[in-house]
Design a protein around this motif. Sequence first.
Motif, PDB file in Angstrom:
ATOM      1  N   THR A   1       0.833  -1.191   0.000  1.00 49.55           N
ATOM      2  CA  THR A   1       0.000   0.000   0.000  1.00 49.55           C
ATOM      3  C   THR A   1       0.872   1.247   0.000  1.00 49.55           C
TER       4      THR A   1
ATOM      5  N   ASN B   1       1.656  -5.198   3.820  1.00 50.65           N
ATOM      6  CA  ASN B   1       0.661  -5.850   4.673  1.00 50.65           C
ATOM      7  C   ASN B   1       0.555  -7.324   4.302  1.00 50.65           C
TER       8      ASN B   1
ATOM      9  N   GLU C   1     -10.174   0.760  11.275  1.00 57.02           N
ATOM     10  CA  GLU C   1      -9.535   1.557  12.321  1.00 57.02           C
ATOM     11  C   GLU C   1      -8.936   2.813  11.682  1.00 57.02           C
TER      12      GLU C   1
ATOM     13  N   SER D   1      -3.317  -1.407   5.301  1.00 54.09           N
ATOM     14  CA  SER D   1      -3.030  -0.396   6.312  1.00 54.09           C
ATOM     15  C   SER D   1      -1.978   0.558   5.782  1.00 54.09           C
TER      16      SER D   1
ATOM     17  N   TYR E   1      -3.565   7.424  10.196  1.00 51.50           N
ATOM     18  CA  TYR E   1      -3.337   5.968  10.129  1.00 51.50           C
ATOM     19  C   TYR E   1      -4.674   5.301   9.875  1.00 51.50           C
ATOM     20  N   GLU E   2      -4.693   4.331   8.956  1.00 52.00           N
ATOM     21  CA  GLU E   2      -5.915   3.597   8.656  1.00 52.00           C
ATOM     22  C   GLU E   2      -5.587   2.124   8.443  1.00 52.00           C
ATOM     23  N   LYS E   3      -6.467   1.282   8.932  1.00 53.17           N
ATOM     24  CA  LYS E   3      -6.316  -0.163   8.754  1.00 53.17           C
ATOM     25  C   LYS E   3      -7.688  -0.768   8.488  1.00 53.17           C
TER      26      LYS E   3
ATOM     27  N   SER F   1      -0.024   4.757   6.839  1.00 51.78           N
ATOM     28  CA  SER F   1       0.044   5.941   7.690  1.00 51.78           C
ATOM     29  C   SER F   1       0.894   6.993   6.995  1.00 51.78           C
TER      30      SER F   1
ATOM     31  N   HIS G   1       3.778   0.726   2.502  1.00 50.62           N
ATOM     32  CA  HIS G   1       3.454  -0.102   3.664  1.00 50.62           C
ATOM     33  C   HIS G   1       3.156  -1.510   3.167  1.00 50.62           C
TER      34      HIS G   1
END
Length: 455
Positions: A83, A92, A207, A132, A165-167, A134, A90
């Motif tokens: 991502t 994942n 989140e 996810s 931040y997102e997940k 950030s 990021h």
Amino acid sequence: MKKYIFIIFTISPLVLRAQSASEAIHIVENEVGYGARSLAMGGAFAPLGDGPAGMYWNPAGLADIKNGSLYFESYFLRYRNNTSYLEKLHVNPFNLSRFNGIGAIYPIATVRGSFVIGLGFNRIHHYDDLMSFSGYSNVNNGLEFPINVDGQLLNYRFDQGVQRYEKIMSNGARDQITFSFGLALSPDLAAGLSISRMSGDESYDFEFLQQDVADNFQEFPSDFMNYELFQSLSTKTKAMNIRAGLKYNFSPFRFGFSVALPYNISVEENHGTQERLIFDNSDYSDAIQLGYYDYKILMPATIDFGAALVTESNLTISMAFRIQDWSKMQFNLKDFASDSDEYIILKNENEAIVEDYKNVYQLRFGGEYLFPITSTFGCVVRFGLAYIPSPKTSGSEDKAVTSVGLGVPIYNRFIFDMAYLFSYQKKESSDAYVPSYVDEEINKNQFLFNLSYLF
């Protein structure tokens, strides 16, 4: 000075996904079917169907099965989502394994022709995703809070110059219990029928965190430190589905056609939301919301057809198409009063479906070759390719799946089949909390292992 805080929380439908066109499509969009042999051949199994997976692809193919069998199948996934957000990568990854199916095929003795029945429990859809990221963003996301201080209510913005931040994670599967039969109508023509009871269970967790890491918000009462949002959505589905098929043998060719009739999916959703706004002096305000929805979705027909070449030199080549008109999918409005909020919302979603989704043609291609090792023993090598276009009228989220597999006999009555499927997909997404586009590169490595006992 003590803070008197009154915060109105609002939930974005882009995040929660409840009762939306995208959620309805999501329930069935990535259905893969089952069967290590059929999926190793790219799902180009409609013109063949001569195995337990014929109950899903084309039940008419069961009529060509000569031996009874019991089978057990397992599923393994190695997942990775790269991502990219604000030019920051990021990674994942996650791995999982689950039971994928069990069943039996039984040929019934007949005076002429053949009559073969099948019964199986099989997972046809896996809801497993992770994303996810950030990063520090100056892009305005419109986040603001009404705060009452000393009797005066004003809106204070907490919308840019923040760390975000997102997940998002989904997990679960959809399965079916199927009774099926294939019947030879003539030496070259067969028909079949499958009746399936479907059920699904998915958990979705979201989140989002927003932090004032640069201390840009210092002035009371907007001296924000953190905003935290946690959402969960548990979705359960159930349905009955009927699939009918025909198969015609014109040596060395095989032609197959099957159609899964339109059917209603009953959906139950339980969702929860927890929000918290924290200030620099550790004061905070929070809220919890719970909700329940139940509704029905009418799914369009699914048509599979194709042709295969079966040679005497142990080579089989197969090509098949799957047609699904996603614009025909609709929320069932009969259970809601015409003046209710639910009716209006779902009516608008039905209009959006017609406009935003299209008729899709999936292309599936595959083959298998038997390498004879001795006069009574051989190994089957398989390969496949599936091209699966996006159901959306806009966007470029098409997916290609490549596959390989092996079939190896063990002793006299056991056969071990395995399949490896690799898919790569690029996506671009955003939501109300993160308006900047997020780029995703999703790699899925799926393994299926099938053990059959012949009798």
